[in-house]
Motif scaffolding. Structure first.
Motif, PDB file in Angstrom:
ATOM      1  N   LEU A 176      -4.727  -3.404  -5.091  1.00 45.58           N
ATOM      2  CA  LEU A 176      -3.918  -2.544  -4.112  1.00 45.58           C
ATOM      3  C   LEU A 176      -3.953  -3.267  -2.660  1.00 45.58           C
ATOM      4  O   LEU A 176      -3.360  -3.505  -1.853  1.00 45.58           O
ATOM      5  CB  LEU A 176      -4.438  -1.256  -4.006  1.00 45.58           C
ATOM      6  CG  LEU A 176      -3.989  -0.354  -5.192  1.00 45.58           C
ATOM      7  CD1 LEU A 176      -4.539   1.080  -4.930  1.00 45.58           C
ATOM      8  CD2 LEU A 176      -2.585  -0.169  -5.374  1.00 45.58           C
ATOM      9  N   ILE A 177      -5.380  -3.880  -2.383  1.00 48.12           N
ATOM     10  CA  ILE A 177      -5.510  -4.414  -0.957  1.00 48.12           C
ATOM     11  C   ILE A 177      -4.764  -5.712  -0.986  1.00 48.12           C
ATOM     12  O   ILE A 177      -4.130  -6.068   0.014  1.00 48.12           O
ATOM     13  CB  ILE A 177      -7.068  -4.863  -0.862  1.00 48.12           C
ATOM     14  CG1 ILE A 177      -7.869  -3.534  -0.592  1.00 48.12           C
ATOM     15  CG2 ILE A 177      -7.170  -5.996   0.213  1.00 48.12           C
ATOM     16  CD1 ILE A 177      -9.325  -3.834  -0.572  1.00 48.12           C
TER      17      ILE A 177
ATOM     18  N   PRO B 213      -8.676  -1.527  -6.857  1.00 43.50           N
ATOM     19  CA  PRO B 213      -8.604  -1.381  -5.312  1.00 43.50           C
ATOM     20  C   PRO B 213      -8.405  -2.737  -4.684  1.00 43.50           C
ATOM     21  O   PRO B 213      -7.612  -2.886  -3.721  1.00 43.50           O
ATOM     22  CB  PRO B 213     -10.000  -0.974  -4.928  1.00 43.50           C
ATOM     23  CG  PRO B 213     -10.621  -0.084  -6.000  1.00 43.50           C
ATOM     24  CD  PRO B 213      -9.943  -0.641  -7.197  1.00 43.50           C
TER      25      PRO B 213
ATOM     26  N   THR C   3     -12.201  -0.733 -11.530  1.00 41.94           N
ATOM     27  CA  THR C   3     -12.858  -1.768 -10.461  1.00 41.94           C
ATOM     28  C   THR C   3     -11.976  -2.786  -9.828  1.00 41.94           C
ATOM     29  O   THR C   3     -12.107  -2.835  -8.646  1.00 41.94           O
ATOM     30  CB  THR C   3     -14.062  -2.561 -11.260  1.00 41.94           C
ATOM     31  OG1 THR C   3     -14.886  -1.471 -11.806  1.00 41.94           O
ATOM     32  CG2 THR C   3     -14.789  -3.422 -10.461  1.00 41.94           C
TER      33      THR C   3
END
Length: 114
Positions: free
Chosen positions: A25-26, A22, A19
């Motif tokens: 990574l952003i 992402p 969860t």
């Protein structure tokens, strides 16, 4: 009973990791996309402002265009001469947006005679 709790605990840890992955990574992508190019541009601007010499034509962030007639290293200011009436205005170095270097005549631009 203990095995059941530990099995669900590790599953929830894996779910939490997937969860958050992402979002992590952003954040890394935004850092690479925004922060690093801005840092490079800031270094270029600082080099440009530190290379200003007397006689250079500069424009400020406010749109005033003039020729550098004095530089004060003590308080980091520049005096610009503007207009035909030779008005002198003092600016901070950080207010300079662009510099057009003074050409000292190093290259001969006159055409050669044959």
């Amino acid at each position: 009973m203990i095995q059941f709790l530990s099995a669900t605990g590790s599953a929830s840890m894996t779910e939490t990791l997937f969860t958050l992955l992402p979002m992590i990574l952003i954040i890394v992508f935004m850092f690479i996309l925004i922060y690093l190019p801005q840092k490079r541009q800031d270094k270029k601007d600082a080099a440009m402002r530190s290379s200003i010499e007397i006689g250079d034509k500069v424009s400020t962030i406010g749109g005033i265009v003039g020729i550098v007639c004095a530089i004060s290293e003590k308080d980091d200011t520049i005096v610009l001469e503007t207009g035909s009436d030779r008005t002198k205005i003092r600016f901070r170095r950080t207010a300079i947006a662009s510099v057009e270097k003074l050409d000292m005549g190093g290259k001969d631009t006159t055409p050669a005679k044959k």
